[in-house]
Design a protein around this motif. Structure first.
Motif, PDB file in Angstrom:
ATOM      1  N   LYS A  22     -16.243  -6.302  -6.148  1.00 23.87           N
ATOM      2  CA  LYS A  22     -15.175  -7.191  -6.129  1.00 23.87           C
ATOM      3  C   LYS A  22     -14.072  -7.181  -6.736  1.00 23.87           C
ATOM      4  O   LYS A  22     -13.000  -7.430  -6.391  1.00 23.87           O
ATOM      5  CB  LYS A  22     -15.872  -8.794  -6.355  1.00 23.87           C
ATOM      6  CG  LYS A  22     -15.061  -9.863  -6.563  1.00 23.87           C
ATOM      7  CD  LYS A  22     -15.795 -11.309  -6.853  1.00 23.87           C
ATOM      8  CE  LYS A  22     -14.594 -12.279  -6.842  1.00 23.87           C
ATOM      9  NZ  LYS A  22     -15.284 -13.558  -7.132  1.00 23.87           N
ATOM     10  N   THR A  23     -14.263  -6.631  -7.890  1.00 25.70           N
ATOM     11  CA  THR A  23     -12.900  -6.273  -8.791  1.00 25.70           C
ATOM     12  C   THR A  23     -11.885  -5.201  -8.185  1.00 25.70           C
ATOM     13  O   THR A  23     -10.907  -5.108  -8.137  1.00 25.70           O
ATOM     14  CB  THR A  23     -13.138  -5.988 -10.451  1.00 25.70           C
ATOM     15  OG1 THR A  23     -14.040  -6.951 -10.811  1.00 25.70           O
ATOM     16  CG2 THR A  23     -11.942  -5.589 -11.121  1.00 25.70           C
ATOM     17  N   ILE A  24     -12.923  -4.049  -7.643  1.00 29.43           N
ATOM     18  CA  ILE A  24     -12.232  -2.960  -7.020  1.00 29.43           C
ATOM     19  C   ILE A  24     -11.237  -3.352  -5.896  1.00 29.43           C
ATOM     20  O   ILE A  24     -10.126  -2.911  -5.557  1.00 29.43           O
ATOM     21  CB  ILE A  24     -13.092  -1.837  -6.782  1.00 29.43           C
ATOM     22  CG1 ILE A  24     -13.569  -0.981  -8.221  1.00 29.43           C
ATOM     23  CG2 ILE A  24     -12.504  -0.728  -5.940  1.00 29.43           C
ATOM     24  CD1 ILE A  24     -14.605  -0.211  -8.078  1.00 29.43           C
ATOM     25  N   GLU A  25     -12.141  -4.457  -5.073  1.00 26.84           N
ATOM     26  CA  GLU A  25     -11.323  -4.751  -3.845  1.00 26.84           C
ATOM     27  C   GLU A  25     -10.185  -5.743  -4.235  1.00 26.84           C
ATOM     28  O   GLU A  25      -9.056  -5.445  -3.516  1.00 26.84           O
ATOM     29  CB  GLU A  25     -12.288  -5.776  -2.862  1.00 26.84           C
ATOM     30  CG  GLU A  25     -13.392  -4.830  -2.314  1.00 26.84           C
ATOM     31  CD  GLU A  25     -14.343  -5.732  -1.841  1.00 26.84           C
ATOM     32  OE1 GLU A  25     -14.400  -7.020  -1.909  1.00 26.84           O
ATOM     33  OE2 GLU A  25     -15.502  -5.245  -1.327  1.00 26.84           O
ATOM     34  N   SER A  26     -10.010  -6.406  -5.272  1.00 23.81           N
ATOM     35  CA  SER A  26      -8.890  -7.067  -5.730  1.00 23.81           C
ATOM     36  C   SER A  26      -7.767  -6.108  -6.285  1.00 23.81           C
ATOM     37  O   SER A  26      -6.527  -6.285  -6.083  1.00 23.81           O
ATOM     38  CB  SER A  26      -9.177  -8.105  -6.981  1.00 23.81           C
ATOM     39  OG  SER A  26     -10.085  -9.139  -6.745  1.00 23.81           O
ATOM     40  N   ILE A  27      -8.253  -4.955  -7.014  1.00 23.31           N
ATOM     41  CA  ILE A  27      -7.357  -4.083  -7.441  1.00 23.31           C
ATOM     42  C   ILE A  27      -6.387  -3.608  -5.969  1.00 23.31           C
ATOM     43  O   ILE A  27      -5.431  -3.121  -6.016  1.00 23.31           O
ATOM     44  CB  ILE A  27      -7.830  -2.993  -8.341  1.00 23.31           C
ATOM     45  CG1 ILE A  27      -8.378  -3.624  -9.658  1.00 23.31           C
ATOM     46  CG2 ILE A  27      -6.829  -1.621  -8.420  1.00 23.31           C
ATOM     47  CD1 ILE A  27      -9.188  -2.743 -10.543  1.00 23.31           C
ATOM     48  N   ALA A  28      -7.547  -3.021  -5.148  1.00 26.09           N
ATOM     49  CA  ALA A  28      -6.988  -2.298  -3.771  1.00 26.09           C
ATOM     50  C   ALA A  28      -6.111  -3.257  -3.280  1.00 26.09           C
ATOM     51  O   ALA A  28      -5.025  -2.779  -2.431  1.00 26.09           O
ATOM     52  CB  ALA A  28      -8.164  -2.146  -2.991  1.00 26.09           C
TER      53      ALA A  28
END
Length: 76
Positions: A22-28
């Motif tokens: 979820k955090t990686i998707e937010s960063i992306a």
């Protein structure tokens, strides 16, 4: 993401994997509001975000495209 990051993600518990993904998707998507982000000392354009007991190291290049460099436990 690098092969090292992909390998670590495959070994995580489902709960940790969901939080990190979820955090990686937010960063992306560059949706960085509400994340515990700090710039790494002595580095320009390289950041870290804490997710529980994990740290995600990433950079944002000149074209505003994030690149995940590392995912590791904070005690490593």
């Amino acid at each position: 993401m690098t092969d090292k990051v992909t390998k670590l993600l495959s070994k995580l518990s489902k709960k940790d994997l969901v939080r990190i993904r979820k955090t990686i998707e937010s960063i992306a998507k560059l949706e960085l509001e509400g994340l515990d982000i700090k710039t790494l000392k002595g580095q320009t354009g390289i950041f870290r975000v804490r997710v529980g007991s994990f740290r995600i190291i990433f950079e944002i290049n000149a074209r505003k495209k994030p690149n995940i460099l590392s995912v590791s436990r904070r005690n490593e």
